[in-house]
Design an enzyme around this catalytic site. Structure first.
Site, mmCIF file in Angstrom:
data_model
loop_
_atom_site.group_PDB
_atom_site.id
_atom_site.type_symbol
_atom_site.label_atom_id
_atom_site.label_comp_id
_atom_site.label_asym_id
_atom_site.label_seq_id
_atom_site.Cartn_x
_atom_site.Cartn_y
_atom_site.Cartn_z
ATOM 1 N N GLU A 164 16.395 -67.733 -52.841
ATOM 2 C CA GLU A 164 16.172 -67.496 -51.407
ATOM 3 C C GLU A 164 17.370 -68.009 -50.615
ATOM 4 O O GLU A 164 17.890 -69.099 -50.907
ATOM 5 C CB GLU A 164 14.947 -68.280 -50.931
ATOM 6 C CG GLU A 164 13.642 -67.844 -51.537
ATOM 7 C CD GLU A 164 12.496 -68.681 -50.974
ATOM 8 O OE1 GLU A 164 11.844 -68.217 -50.042
ATOM 9 O OE2 GLU A 164 12.285 -69.807 -51.469
ATOM 10 N N LYS A 180 16.469 -72.752 -52.891
ATOM 11 C CA LYS A 180 16.607 -72.438 -51.467
ATOM 12 C C LYS A 180 18.096 -72.491 -51.116
ATOM 13 O O LYS A 180 18.873 -73.174 -51.776
ATOM 14 C CB LYS A 180 15.885 -73.490 -50.625
ATOM 15 C CG LYS A 180 14.385 -73.558 -50.924
ATOM 16 C CD LYS A 180 13.574 -72.967 -49.812
ATOM 17 C CE LYS A 180 12.103 -73.095 -50.053
ATOM 18 N NZ LYS A 180 11.381 -71.836 -49.826
ATOM 19 N N ASP A 213 6.535 -75.903 -55.516
ATOM 20 C CA ASP A 213 6.468 -74.836 -54.526
ATOM 21 C C ASP A 213 6.588 -73.451 -55.171
ATOM 22 O O ASP A 213 5.948 -72.504 -54.724
ATOM 23 C CB ASP A 213 7.601 -75.045 -53.505
ATOM 24 C CG ASP A 213 7.484 -74.114 -52.311
ATOM 25 O OD1 ASP A 213 6.376 -74.019 -51.752
ATOM 26 O OD2 ASP A 213 8.489 -73.481 -51.931
ATOM 27 N N HIS A 259 0.452 -65.384 -53.829
ATOM 28 C CA HIS A 259 0.742 -64.098 -53.182
ATOM 29 C C HIS A 259 1.699 -63.223 -53.993
ATOM 30 O O HIS A 259 1.734 -62.015 -53.816
ATOM 31 C CB HIS A 259 1.225 -64.290 -51.732
ATOM 32 C CG HIS A 259 2.663 -64.702 -51.609
ATOM 33 N ND1 HIS A 259 3.083 -65.998 -51.755
ATOM 34 C CD2 HIS A 259 3.780 -63.988 -51.340
ATOM 35 C CE1 HIS A 259 4.395 -66.048 -51.582
ATOM 36 N NE2 HIS A 259 4.844 -64.847 -51.325
ATOM 37 N N HIS A 288 4.287 -69.095 -58.668
ATOM 38 C CA HIS A 288 4.871 -67.754 -58.703
ATOM 39 C C HIS A 288 5.643 -67.476 -60.007
ATOM 40 O O HIS A 288 5.457 -66.443 -60.636
ATOM 41 C CB HIS A 288 5.837 -67.552 -57.531
ATOM 42 C CG HIS A 288 5.244 -67.924 -56.196
ATOM 43 N ND1 HIS A 288 3.919 -67.718 -55.879
ATOM 44 C CD2 HIS A 288 5.798 -68.477 -55.089
ATOM 45 C CE1 HIS A 288 3.695 -68.127 -54.642
ATOM 46 N NE2 HIS A 288 4.809 -68.596 -54.144
ATOM 47 N N LYS A 339 -2.391 -71.794 -51.836
ATOM 48 C CA LYS A 339 -1.646 -72.799 -52.568
ATOM 49 C C LYS A 339 -1.124 -73.861 -51.593
ATOM 50 O O LYS A 339 -1.021 -73.554 -50.416
ATOM 51 C CB LYS A 339 -0.510 -72.168 -53.373
ATOM 52 C CG LYS A 339 0.640 -71.616 -52.510
ATOM 53 C CD LYS A 339 1.793 -71.215 -53.355
ATOM 54 C CE LYS A 339 2.831 -72.287 -53.440
ATOM 55 N NZ LYS A 339 3.856 -72.246 -52.379
#
Ligand code: BG6
Length: 506
Positions: free
Chosen positions: A223, A347, A242, A185, A247, A155
């Site tokens: 995160e 984030k 992102d 992933h 995901h 990606k």
């Protein structure tokens, strides 16, 4: 998984000197080797721009294994045996010579092994190089055998719907879809794969897995990390591209998909595409009410001062890029009609955790007196993907004592407690699947496009309307206040687990 270890495999890694190979791909291959999943005959061919000797490259990759491998530092003998199969060949991706060198190497391996190998071309390079490599592989006839030649594409797959379509068109014009392995992933994570097992291997769930019993769903991927050294990439990505486009929407599909009739890759992927196609499109006027963006400012995390996003390296001091996104989705089909799916990611948040929370409807009629239900909470199923790997069902129970007092308790399946042994890393699972030719955990072209399609109105709106309140959340918080408001307006709260006690907080 049963693997044919007599079938030779050649991994060709474009971008071999990069971070991804250092941190993820090479440690995963080494762990597969340690766990005896690599074939008897294999080779790893690294390509990169900078000249390096094989010895330098091996030493560099050993450092990566020692730093990042889940199995700890490499032991000398195993690493020696493994790394003997690894060579490095510098070469410009635009240069034909890069591919003639590769072709010669493949021919030499084939001769040495006495058998045609499976060749896996792993594009661990920036996405603008994907078309270039693909075209050269085609021109040099290096990927013509549909049964043996596979391409792994990292990606981001495109930066919007148009570019993803163009890339799909190009790749599918050159190769067969069955040769293309688009990586997300998250799909390789043990706990994420377990969502399918949990849902479709347990008959008690299906009757309640719908709008009649489920009130709302939350998917939260937060995160503590900031963008670190990835400022130049992240400035053009943002949280939507992102994390959400890939995901988070994949997690949502796993929760919401219909039962596949078997576990074949295309059947599973068809059911996931159905979800994406049923998602309610955003009209421009809906966006403000259903989507919230944020950008972090400085703060303290675990005793350390961290900078704000706009002060990160290679980030515009007036950046409009979101480092946080929260969105409310609806899936317009029979199963999910009217059930909100809230997702959030960010984030520099207070805690790193990926959690799916499924909240069930309340009891239809309350039989307990007020004094008994002070701590009343509706049933919830919490699928914790990381760092804790668990599934917990929250139910009401009577607290021991002479009075009838209820409180919430957790029925827990915890990976550590149940299995003890360490789970493979996502990249190990995915690399093994590419060797096996199993595409179940990879994204199909139509799936990627459908995911972009859903987000395009929000991407467009956020790009064209500059946020006036950025930065709008401090590092080490749960994001902007508006994210709380997004869910609170429907009478709910974001779910969070305390990292130390695993007690529910909200
Ligand atoms: C990547 C994103 O795809 O996923 C990163 O580009 C993010 O920004 C990462 O940090 C999160 O992955 P994980 O496995 O650490 O949850």
């Amino acid at each position: 998984m049963i693997i044919d270890r007599s079938q030779p495999v050649l991994f060709v890694i474009f971008g071999a000197t990069g971070d991804l190979n250092w941190r993820k791909i090479n440690p995963a291959l080494y762990n597969l080797y340690l766990d005896k999943f690599m074939p008897e005959q294999f080779a790893i061919y690294g390509n990169g721009r900078s000249p390096r000797s094989n010895e330098d490259m091996r030493a560099h990759l050993l450092e990566g294994v020692n730093t990042f491998s889940r199995q700890g530092k490499a032991d000398e003998t195993s690493w020696q045996l493994f790394s003997e199969n690894m060579t490095y060949h510098p070469g410009d991706l635009k240069d034909d010579k890069t591919y003639t060198t590769l072709a010669k190497y493949i021919a030499d391996c084939t001769k040495k092994w006495g058998k045609d190998p499976i060749v896996i071309y792993y594009m661990a390079v920036s996405y603008e190089f994907f078309p270039l490599i693909a075209q050269h592989l085609k021109d040099h006839k290096l990927a013509d055998d549909v049964s043996r030649h596979r391409l792994v594409i990292e990606k981001p797959f495109g930066k919007d719907l148009d570019s993803a379509r163009a890339l799909n068109q190009l790749l599918c014009g050159l190769f067969d879809e069955s040769q293309i392995y688009r990586i997300d992933h998250y799909l390789g994570k043990e706990t994420v794969q377990n969502i399918l097992a949990f849902r479709f291997a347990n008959s008690i769930l299906e009757p309640i897995w719908n709008r009649n019993y489920i009130q709302h769903v939350q998917i939260s991927v937060t995160e503590q990390l900031g963008v670190g050294g990835r400022g130049s990439y992240y400035e053009h990505a943002g949280a939507l591209r992102d994390m959400v486009q890939n995901h988070i929407l994949q997690l949502l599909c796993l929760v919401a998909m219909e039962t596949p009739i078997n576990f074949q890759a295309d059947e599973v992927r068809n059911r996931k595409v159905d979800v994406l196609r049923s998602m309610r499109p955003f009209k421009p006027e809906d966006i403000k009410k259903n989507a919230v963006r944020g950008q972090y400012s400085e703060g303290w995390i675990e005793g350390e001062k961290v900078t704000g996003y706009r002060e990160e390296v290679q980030v515009d001091t007036q950046s409009n890029t979101e480092t946080f996104a929260a969105i409310k989705f609806f899936i317009d089909n029979w199963r999910w009609d009217g059930v909100p799916f809230y997702v959030r990611t960010g984030k520099r948040m207070h805690q790193s955790a990926s959690i799916i929370s499924i909240q069930f409807r309340d009891v239809p009629h309350m039989v307990f007196p007020d004094a008994a239900i002070d701590n009343w909470r509706q049933n919830r199923l919490i699928i914790s993907i990381q760092p804790e790997m668990s599934i917990r069902l929250q139910v009401q129970a009577k607290r021991p004592g002479l009075e009838m007092v209820l409180n919430t308790v957790d029925m827990v399946f915890n990976y550590d407690g149940t299995y003890g042994s360490e789970s493979p890393e996502a990249y190990e699972t995915l690399l093994l699947d590419t060797m096996e030719g199993d595409q179940t955990l990879f994204m199909r072209g139509d799936q990627v496009e459908a995911a972009w399609q859903i987000l395009m109105p929000i991407l467009h709106s956020w790009e064209t309307k500059k946020s006036i309140d950025f930065p709008n959340y401090n590092a080490n918080t749960w994001g902007p206040e508006t994210a709380e408001a997004l869910i609170a307006q429907d009478g709910f709260h974001w779910y969070s687990i305390s990292p130390t006690s695993h007690q529910t907080k909200s």
